[in-house]
Design an enzyme around this catalytic site. Structure first.
Site, PDB file in Angstrom:
ATOM      1  N   TRP A 281      -1.722 -10.242   2.949  1.00 44.27           N
ATOM      2  CA  TRP A 281      -1.809 -10.121   1.492  1.00 44.27           C
ATOM      3  C   TRP A 281      -3.264 -10.129   1.036  1.00 44.27           C
ATOM      4  CZ3 TRP A 281      -3.813 -12.785  -2.645  1.00 44.27           C
ATOM      5  CH2 TRP A 281      -3.371 -12.390  -3.914  1.00 44.27           C
TER       6      TRP A 281
ATOM      7  N   ASP B 230       5.517  -7.755  -0.889  1.00 38.74           N
ATOM      8  CA  ASP B 230       5.799  -9.177  -0.724  1.00 38.74           C
ATOM      9  C   ASP B 230       5.125 -10.046  -1.782  1.00 38.74           C
ATOM     10  OD1 ASP B 230       3.285  -8.537   0.226  1.00 38.74           O
ATOM     11  OD2 ASP B 230       3.333  -9.950   1.901  1.00 38.74           O
ATOM     12  N   ASP B 231       4.448  -9.423  -2.753  1.00 37.65           N
ATOM     13  CA  ASP B 231       3.764 -10.164  -3.815  1.00 37.65           C
ATOM     14  C   ASP B 231       4.770 -10.593  -4.878  1.00 37.65           C
ATOM     15  OD1 ASP B 231       0.943 -10.635  -5.256  1.00 37.65           O
ATOM     16  OD2 ASP B 231       2.330  -9.775  -6.721  1.00 37.65           O
ATOM     17  N   LEU B 232       4.646 -11.854  -5.339  1.00 36.81           N
ATOM     18  CA  LEU B 232       5.600 -12.380  -6.318  1.00 36.81           C
ATOM     19  C   LEU B 232       5.592 -11.569  -7.612  1.00 36.81           C
ATOM     20  CD1 LEU B 232       7.580 -14.552  -7.319  1.00 36.81           C
ATOM     21  CD2 LEU B 232       5.599 -15.938  -7.966  1.00 36.81           C
ATOM     22  N   GLY B 233       4.403 -11.243  -8.121  1.00 34.95           N
ATOM     23  CA  GLY B 233       4.316 -10.471  -9.355  1.00 34.95           C
ATOM     24  C   GLY B 233       4.908  -9.085  -9.219  1.00 34.95           C
TER      25      GLY B 233
END
Length: 279
Positions: free
Chosen positions: A172, A191-194
């Site tokens: 990331w 895979d980024d939350l946002g």
């Protein structure tokens, strides 16, 4: 290709605000035109406000010191608040007479135990101090190889080398460096939350896109993201990835759009975009 429905008041690419576009670098203009050809309904959220990172006034001249600074800032900011990271960085700047030190300067610092301790006392944990030392060693010992890597290698090769050679830089963080350091325009972090949250809203407003992507998936890859807010749905990572692929080769810009869609408070999102510049 999946065709998006045009809203009644969506403008064509020709209807873009040219004053707004002129604030940004040329590659941004080309990328935004590409995004709007794929999905014209994105126009309103794109033109809500300028994209800080792509403004002409903010594009720094790339150099080894610039690259090092971006990666060091990424390590400093890991798992702490933006304010805490800013304070730590400020103390380091003060320690080095008003400038963030380059890797050659820090290489000398790490040779002196007292100076090394003083650097740690700026607020770095023992683990992060080790990460910074790993970054310094990599740049100091492999300067020419890194220059060649950043100038000539593919995004995938750069990601591989950064993760392999710098402690504390994972996939990331390496992807974020491709964006902030190398200004690569086809990066996507499913895979980024946002991104997961923005994609959830994107699909909620465009169920026909989700349905078609689900019919095209070949390998199911479950998301590792967990959350307790059941107002939005976590989609499988392969579906989020396929959504990003719709906007290839300008997936980076689509990521910024999804970040904007991830929060109903646009002021919060814009402030986050500005802080993203320091990574």
């Amino acid at each position: 290709m999946i065709r998006m429905k045009r809203s009644r008041d969506s403008a064509s690419v020709d209807g873009l605000n040219h004053d707004y576009l002129d604030l940004h670098i040329d590659s941004f203009r080309a990328g935004i035109e590409h995004l709007l050809k794929i999905d014209p309904t994105l126009k309103e959220i794109i033109e809500h406000s300028p994209f800080t990172m792509f403004l002409k006034e903010n594009v720094a001249k790339e150099s080894m010191e610039f690259y090092f600074n971006k990666l060091a800032s990424s390590i400093i900011s890991q798992q702490i608040s933006g304010t805490a990271a800013k304070n730590i960085r400020g103390r380091i700047v003060d320690m080095f007479d008003g400038n963030f030190p380059n890797y050659k300067t820090l290489h000398e610092t790490f040779q002196n135990n007292e100076e090394k301790q003083a650097l740690k006392d700026c607020g770095l944990s023992q683990r992060k101090l080790g990460y910074i030392e790993s970054l310094v060693d990599y740049f100091y010992n492999s300067e020419d190889d890194i220059k060649d890597l950043f100038e000539n290698a593919t995004d995938e090769k750069i990601l591989e080398e950064l993760v392999a050679n710098i402690k504390g830089i994972g996939p990331w963080s390496a992807k974020m460096f491709l964006i902030t350091g190398l200004h690569r325009l086809n990066v996507f972090a499913a895979d980024d939350l946002g991104i997961a949250r923005g994609c959830s809203r994107y699909f909620e407003e465009r169920p026909e896109v989700l349905k078609e992507l689900q019919s095209k998936r070949t390998l199911i890859r479950k998301s590792k993201i967990k959350h307790k807010n059941y107002k939005w749905k976590i989609h499988d990572e392969d579906i989020v990835e396929l959504c990003g692929d719709l906007f290839d080769p300008h997936r980076t810009l689509f990521m910024f759009v999804l970040w904007r869609m991830s929060d109903i408070n646009m002021d919060v999102v814009i402030n986050n975009e500005k802080r993203f510049m320091s990574k």
